[in-house]
Design a protein around this motif. Structure first.
Motif, short mmCIF file in Angstrom:
data_model
loop_
_atom_site.label_atom_id
_atom_site.label_comp_id
_atom_site.label_asym_id
_atom_site.label_seq_id
_atom_site.Cartn_x
_atom_site.Cartn_y
_atom_site.Cartn_z
N HIS A 157 42.76 22.93 -10.51
CA HIS A 157 42.74 21.80 -11.35
C HIS A 157 42.87 22.39 -12.89
CE1 HIS A 157 41.95 17.74 -13.34
NE2 HIS A 157 42.30 17.37 -12.13
N PHE A 158 43.79 22.96 -13.27
CA PHE A 158 44.93 23.49 -12.84
C PHE A 158 45.29 24.86 -12.80
CE2 PHE A 158 45.35 19.04 -13.88
CZ PHE A 158 45.98 18.42 -12.47
N PRO A 159 45.78 25.67 -12.03
CA PRO A 159 45.95 27.01 -11.92
C PRO A 159 46.70 27.32 -13.39
CG PRO A 159 46.61 26.41 -9.86
CD PRO A 159 46.46 25.17 -10.61
N GLY A 160 46.17 28.15 -14.07
CA GLY A 160 46.57 28.77 -15.61
C GLY A 160 46.58 27.73 -16.47
N GLN A 161 46.04 26.63 -16.41
CA GLN A 161 46.01 25.40 -17.49
C GLN A 161 44.73 24.64 -16.80
OE1 GLN A 161 49.62 23.36 -17.86
NE2 GLN A 161 50.05 24.79 -19.36
N PRO A 162 43.50 25.12 -16.96
CA PRO A 162 42.29 24.45 -16.36
C PRO A 162 41.93 23.25 -17.20
CG PRO A 162 41.75 26.43 -17.50
CD PRO A 162 43.17 26.47 -17.40
N VAL A 163 41.82 22.24 -16.67
CA VAL A 163 41.40 20.94 -17.50
C VAL A 163 39.97 20.38 -16.42
CG1 VAL A 163 42.04 18.62 -17.49
CG2 VAL A 163 43.70 20.25 -17.80
N VAL A 164 39.00 19.78 -17.36
CA VAL A 164 37.81 19.41 -16.53
C VAL A 164 38.33 17.98 -16.07
CG1 VAL A 164 35.45 18.34 -16.86
CG2 VAL A 164 36.18 20.29 -17.98
N PRO A 165 38.11 17.79 -14.75
CA PRO A 165 38.68 16.56 -14.04
C PRO A 165 37.85 15.50 -14.48
CG PRO A 165 38.43 18.08 -12.43
CD PRO A 165 37.74 18.65 -13.70
N GLY A 166 38.61 14.13 -14.64
CA GLY A 166 37.96 12.85 -15.16
C GLY A 166 36.81 12.42 -14.34
N GLN A 197 33.88 14.17 -15.13
CA GLN A 197 33.23 13.96 -16.38
C GLN A 197 32.41 12.70 -16.08
OE1 GLN A 197 36.14 13.75 -19.80
NE2 GLN A 197 37.50 14.93 -18.61
N LEU A 198 32.79 12.00 -15.36
CA LEU A 198 32.03 10.54 -14.85
C LEU A 198 30.79 10.76 -14.42
CD1 LEU A 198 35.04 8.29 -13.81
CD2 LEU A 198 33.66 8.28 -16.13
N GLN A 199 30.79 12.06 -13.26
CA GLN A 199 29.51 12.32 -12.54
C GLN A 199 28.52 13.06 -13.59
OE1 GLN A 199 29.12 12.06 -9.52
NE2 GLN A 199 26.87 13.11 -9.43
N MET A 200 29.20 13.90 -14.59
CA MET A 200 28.16 14.60 -15.56
C MET A 200 27.36 13.24 -16.34
SD MET A 200 30.05 17.48 -17.62
CE MET A 200 31.41 16.65 -18.25
N PHE A 223 40.36 8.73 -21.24
CA PHE A 223 40.29 10.13 -21.42
C PHE A 223 41.31 10.46 -22.38
CE2 PHE A 223 39.04 8.80 -17.14
CZ PHE A 223 37.93 9.75 -17.13
N LEU A 224 40.83 10.67 -23.75
CA LEU A 224 41.73 10.53 -24.80
C LEU A 224 42.34 12.01 -24.95
CD1 LEU A 224 39.11 8.97 -27.02
CD2 LEU A 224 40.94 7.88 -26.18
N ILE A 225 41.60 13.24 -24.56
CA ILE A 225 42.16 14.40 -24.89
C ILE A 225 41.35 15.25 -23.47
CG2 ILE A 225 42.17 16.57 -26.30
CD1 ILE A 225 41.37 14.86 -28.69
N SER A 226 42.35 16.23 -23.09
CA SER A 226 42.05 16.91 -21.99
C SER A 226 41.03 18.08 -22.53
CB SER A 226 43.21 17.86 -21.49
OG SER A 226 44.34 16.69 -20.73
N ILE A 227 40.11 18.37 -21.50
CA ILE A 227 38.99 19.34 -21.90
C ILE A 227 39.40 20.60 -21.36
CG2 ILE A 227 36.58 20.05 -22.00
CD1 ILE A 227 35.92 16.95 -21.72
N GLU A 270 32.00 18.66 -31.33
CA GLU A 270 32.02 18.58 -32.81
C GLU A 270 32.50 17.27 -33.22
OE1 GLU A 270 33.68 22.22 -34.67
OE2 GLU A 270 32.38 23.45 -33.22
N ASP A 271 33.62 17.14 -33.90
CA ASP A 271 34.22 15.92 -34.22
C ASP A 271 35.47 15.58 -33.26
OD1 ASP A 271 35.95 17.81 -35.33
OD2 ASP A 271 36.34 16.95 -37.26
N GLN A 272 35.59 16.18 -32.35
CA GLN A 272 36.82 15.80 -31.36
C GLN A 272 36.29 14.96 -30.28
OE1 GLN A 272 38.73 19.30 -29.83
NE2 GLN A 272 40.64 18.14 -30.19
N VAL A 273 36.69 14.07 -30.17
CA VAL A 273 36.23 12.98 -29.08
C VAL A 273 37.15 13.06 -27.80
CG1 VAL A 273 35.97 10.49 -28.24
CG2 VAL A 273 35.09 11.30 -30.69
N PHE A 274 36.70 13.50 -26.65
CA PHE A 274 37.52 13.71 -25.43
C PHE A 274 37.48 12.47 -24.59
CE2 PHE A 274 35.96 17.93 -26.46
CZ PHE A 274 36.99 18.37 -26.91
N THR A 275 36.37 11.75 -24.28
CA THR A 275 36.30 10.54 -23.31
C THR A 275 35.23 9.60 -23.98
OG1 THR A 275 36.40 12.52 -21.61
CG2 THR A 275 35.77 10.35 -20.92
N LYS A 276 35.90 8.33 -23.61
CA LYS A 276 34.94 7.35 -23.82
C LYS A 276 35.00 6.43 -22.63
CE LYS A 276 35.84 6.60 -28.59
NZ LYS A 276 36.06 5.69 -29.76
#
Length: 123
Positions: free
Chosen positions: A35-44, A47-50, A73-77, A107-113
């Protein structure tokens, strides 16, 4: 923890109906190989489980998701770039239900609401 070693709750502050948690991601976790090879992203879903695990740890409730009002999911992590997250949660519990509203940011970047409700299955 549902996915051992994926993240660590470093610390948290709890006020009446509010949790502010500091979380560190493990950028070498095996989840990222798919998720994903070469371009890792925290799965949505992780994030809900966290969010759920932070609320459970602080409240000492055992929770089961009842419904999700919204999950944006506003911006990929990318864990190679962002290794530390701030998770801010507002919640209220009543009659075996826990309503919550959460924001994941760095910081000031919102990823998820997220906003929803859990059933409290064990106190």
């Amino acid at each position: 923890m549902l996915i051992p070693g994926f993240f660590t709750i470093v610390d948290f502050q709890r006020d009446e109906g509010q949790i502010n948690a500091h979380v560190e991601l493990n950028p070498s976790h095996e989840v990222y190989s798919g998720h994903f090879p070469g371009q890792p992203v925290v799965p949505g879903v992780i994030q809900l489980q966290m969010i759920k695990e932070i609320i459970e740890r602080v409240s000492e409730y055992e929770l089961l998701l009842s419904h999700m009002t919204f999950a944006k999911f506003l911006i990929s992590i990318n864990p190679g770039i962002v290794k530390e997250l701030s998770v801010q949660i507002k919640y209220s519990a009543e009659d075996k239900h826990l309503s919550f509203k959460a924001t994941i940011k760095s910081e000031d970047q919102v990823f998820t609401k997220v906003k929803g409700e859990y059933n409290i299955i064990k106190e």
